[in-house]
Design an enzyme around this catalytic site. Structure first.
Site, PDB file in Angstrom:
ATOM      1  CG  HIS A 132      -3.232   3.660   2.195  1.00 35.89           C
ATOM      2  ND1 HIS A 132      -3.689   3.248   0.967  1.00 35.89           N
ATOM      3  CD2 HIS A 132      -3.240   2.560   2.989  1.00 35.89           C
ATOM      4  CE1 HIS A 132      -3.961   1.949   1.014  1.00 35.89           C
ATOM      5  NE2 HIS A 132      -3.705   1.515   2.233  1.00 35.89           N
ATOM      6  CG  ASN A 189      -6.528  -0.804   1.169  1.00 32.36           C
ATOM      7  OD1 ASN A 189      -5.858  -0.326   0.254  1.00 32.36           O
ATOM      8  ND2 ASN A 189      -6.002  -1.252   2.288  1.00 32.36           N
ATOM      9  CB  CYS A 214      -0.962   0.013   1.184  1.00 31.14           C
ATOM     10  SG  CYS A 214      -2.112  -1.364   1.145  1.00 31.14           S
TER      11      CYS A 214
HETATM   12  N1  COA Z   1     -18.620  -8.685   8.904  1.00 33.25           N
HETATM   13  C1  COA Z   1     -19.089  -9.012  10.105  1.00 33.25           C
HETATM   14  N2  COA Z   1     -18.286  -9.336  11.131  1.00 33.25           N
HETATM   15  C2  COA Z   1     -16.953  -9.336  10.897  1.00 33.25           C
HETATM   16  C3  COA Z   1     -16.406  -9.002   9.656  1.00 33.25           C
HETATM   17  C4  COA Z   1     -17.298  -8.676   8.627  1.00 33.25           C
HETATM   18  N3  COA Z   1     -16.887  -8.355   7.392  1.00 33.25           N
HETATM   19  N4  COA Z   1     -15.062  -9.089   9.733  1.00 33.25           N
HETATM   20  C5  COA Z   1     -14.770  -9.445  10.987  1.00 33.25           C
HETATM   21  N5  COA Z   1     -15.901  -9.603  11.688  1.00 33.25           N
HETATM   22  C6  COA Z   1     -16.085 -10.028  13.070  1.00 33.25           C
HETATM   23  C7  COA Z   1     -14.894 -10.822  13.578  1.00 33.25           C
HETATM   24  O1  COA Z   1     -14.996 -12.164  13.167  1.00 33.25           O
HETATM   25  C8  COA Z   1     -15.084 -10.660  15.069  1.00 33.25           C
HETATM   26  O2  COA Z   1     -16.052 -11.578  15.520  1.00 33.25           O
HETATM   27  P1  COA Z   1     -15.833 -12.402  16.876  1.00 33.25           P
HETATM   28  O3  COA Z   1     -15.739 -11.345  17.947  1.00 33.25           O
HETATM   29  O4  COA Z   1     -17.056 -13.231  16.931  1.00 33.25           O
HETATM   30  O5  COA Z   1     -14.564 -13.158  16.682  1.00 33.25           O
HETATM   31  C9  COA Z   1     -15.682  -9.275  15.205  1.00 33.25           C
HETATM   32  O6  COA Z   1     -16.154  -8.907  13.912  1.00 33.25           O
HETATM   33  C10 COA Z   1     -14.691  -8.236  15.658  1.00 33.25           C
HETATM   34  O7  COA Z   1     -13.530  -8.394  14.894  1.00 33.25           O
HETATM   35  P2  COA Z   1     -12.331  -7.455  15.115  1.00 33.25           P
HETATM   36  O8  COA Z   1     -11.184  -7.933  14.285  1.00 33.25           O
HETATM   37  O9  COA Z   1     -12.124  -7.240  16.577  1.00 33.25           O
HETATM   38  O10 COA Z   1     -12.923  -6.125  14.500  1.00 33.25           O
HETATM   39  P3  COA Z   1     -12.246  -4.717  14.410  1.00 33.25           P
HETATM   40  O11 COA Z   1     -13.066  -3.748  15.150  1.00 33.25           O
HETATM   41  O12 COA Z   1     -10.792  -4.768  14.705  1.00 33.25           O
HETATM   42  O13 COA Z   1     -12.420  -4.408  12.869  1.00 33.25           O
HETATM   43  C11 COA Z   1     -11.073  -4.396  10.898  1.00 33.25           C
HETATM   44  C12 COA Z   1     -11.800  -5.241  11.915  1.00 33.25           C
HETATM   45  C13 COA Z   1     -10.423  -5.312   9.869  1.00 33.25           C
HETATM   46  C14 COA Z   1     -12.086  -3.509  10.168  1.00 33.25           C
HETATM   47  C15 COA Z   1     -10.032  -3.512  11.624  1.00 33.25           C
HETATM   48  O14 COA Z   1      -9.222  -4.300  12.448  1.00 33.25           O
HETATM   49  C16 COA Z   1      -9.154  -2.768  10.676  1.00 33.25           C
HETATM   50  O15 COA Z   1      -9.598  -1.841  10.043  1.00 33.25           O
HETATM   51  N6  COA Z   1      -7.862  -3.109  10.561  1.00 33.25           N
HETATM   52  C17 COA Z   1      -6.955  -2.498   9.631  1.00 33.25           C
HETATM   53  C18 COA Z   1      -7.190  -3.108   8.284  1.00 33.25           C
HETATM   54  C19 COA Z   1      -6.491  -2.404   7.186  1.00 33.25           C
HETATM   55  O16 COA Z   1      -6.809  -1.286   6.896  1.00 33.25           O
HETATM   56  N7  COA Z   1      -5.541  -3.089   6.535  1.00 33.25           N
HETATM   57  C20 COA Z   1      -4.840  -2.601   5.421  1.00 33.25           C
HETATM   58  C21 COA Z   1      -3.803  -1.625   5.859  1.00 33.25           C
HETATM   59  S1  COA Z   1      -2.863  -1.196   4.485  1.00 33.25           S
END
Ligand code: COA
Length: 323
Positions: free
Chosen positions: A250, A280, A114
């Site tokens: 980004h 993204n 990215c």
């Molecule tokens: N729909 C519904 N539920 C989802 C889901 C989706 N698409 N994706 C994950 N979940 C669930 C998980 O399974 C988890 O369930 P559980 O508690 O039963 O295990 C719950 O949501 C919480 O997951 P968690 O990982 O704690 O959520 P979060 O608040 O951290 O949000 C992201 C997840 C991915 C959105 C967040 O971590 C994030 O934005 N990370 C950075 C990602 C990114 O930008 N990467 C690229 C960088 S270049």
């Protein structure tokens, strides 16, 4: 007289097909509400069958060249920042060079995921300021959809396909005049390699693999690293937050955008946000956001732009530009 690198044209391209959150909710256990709430994403564009990263790059490049009023034969160097090349080799940039019908100069791909566009901008700026070249096309282009595991709800909702490009040219400026790319700042930390990776590769599995991510850790590092590299860029130029006209970040996730802006004390009205429309798009996202805001008239000549990105590696960086 010193030479500084000017952004003289911008362009971008999104594939036609749009996949909404509701579309995804038909195939994985997710909802539009969850995706909007946690990421700000409403939809993503997905390349058509047979539409490759080079096609997206070519379209964005053409638009940037048109905006710059230049023809491909005037370009000395082409960099394509991509993590989804057409082939394992040769470089996608070589194909783009041929599509642009130019045999001038040289072309190579740059892999910083990215951060690919910011890395490319930095490399091109250095080549130009050293006088080795005068013009460059820096493209970020991705077909992230080809690396997505469509059964993995943790990642499949986050990414999309697209491309963005800039045409750069070295211009002599008066002594002390600060116009164009003021500085770029790059970082990586390979100890965090596993946090975000593809589960394959030519040397490992002989397949491309799928995106795997420890989302919470990536999120934490993103906000910290992005705020710190913005500080570094401002400090290097003796500037402060109030001097920034536009943060062009980004576009990974609305919450990362908000978290970084909050940490920097920047109002939302000075942050270019396009993530809702295309999710993204990895290396394409910064030039896509830049081109969007240039074309809709938000970004004006003479304004101070802070571009920043973080990606797998981890890699991160910033480029400060007096546009
Ligand atoms: N729909 C519904 N539920 C989802 C889901 C989706 N698409 N994706 C994950 N979940 C669930 C998980 O399974 C988890 O369930 P559980 O508690 O039963 O295990 C719950 O949501 C919480 O997951 P968690 O990982 O704690 O959520 P979060 O608040 O951290 O949000 C992201 C997840 C991915 C959105 C967040 O971590 C994030 O934005 N990370 C950075 C990602 C990114 O930008 N990467 C690229 C960088 S270049």
């Amino acid at each position: 007289m010193p030479i500084m690198t000017q952004i003289i044209g911008t362009g971008s391209y999104l594939p036609e097909r749009v996949v909404t959150n509701d579309d995804l909710a038909k195939t994985v256990d997710t909802t539009d509400e969850w995706i909007r709430d946690r990421t700000g994403i409403r939809q993503r564009h997905i390349a058509a069958e047979g539409e490759l990263t080079s096609d997206l790059a070519f379209n964005a490049a053409n638009r940037a060249l048109e905006a710059a009023g230049m023809v491909p034969q005037e370009i000395d160097m082409i960099i394509v920042g991509t993590t989804t090349p057409d082939h394992t080799f040769p470089a996608t940039s070589a194909r783009v060079q041929a599509m642009l019908n130019t045999g001038n100069g040289f072309a190579f791909d740059l892999q910083a995921v990215c951060s690919g566009f910011i890395y490319g901008l930095s490399v091109a700026d250095n080549f130009i300021r050293m006088g080795q070249i005068n013009t460059a096309l820096v493209i970020g282009a991705e077909t992230m959809s080809r690396l997505i595991d469509w059964q993995d709800r943790n990642t499949c909702v986050l990414f999309g396909d697209g491309a963005g490009a800039v045409v750069l040219r070295g211009e002599e400026v008066a002594e002390g005049e600060k116009r164009g790319v003021l500085s770029t700042h790059l970082h990586s930390n390979g100890h965090l390699y596993d946090l975000l990776h593809a589960s394959g590769g030519p040397s490992w599995t002989q397949t491309a693999g799928h995106i795997r991510m420890q989302g919470k850790d990536v999120f934490r590092h993103a906000v910290t690293n992005l705020a710190s590299v913005v500080d570094e860029a401002l400090e290097a130029n003796g500037l402060g937050y109030d001097d920034i006209d536009w943060l062009v970040p980004h576009q990974a996730n609305q919450r990362i955008l908000d978290g970084t802006a909050r940490k920097l004390g920047l109002p939302k009205s000075r942050v270019v946000v396009t993530v809702a429309e295309h999710a993204n798009t990895s290396a394409a996202s910064v030039p896509l956001a830049l081109d969007t805001a240039v074309r809709d008239g938000r970004i004006q000549r003479g304004q101070l732009l802070m571009m920043e990105a973080m990606g797998a590696g981890l890699t991160w960086g910033a480029g400060l530009v007096r546009f």
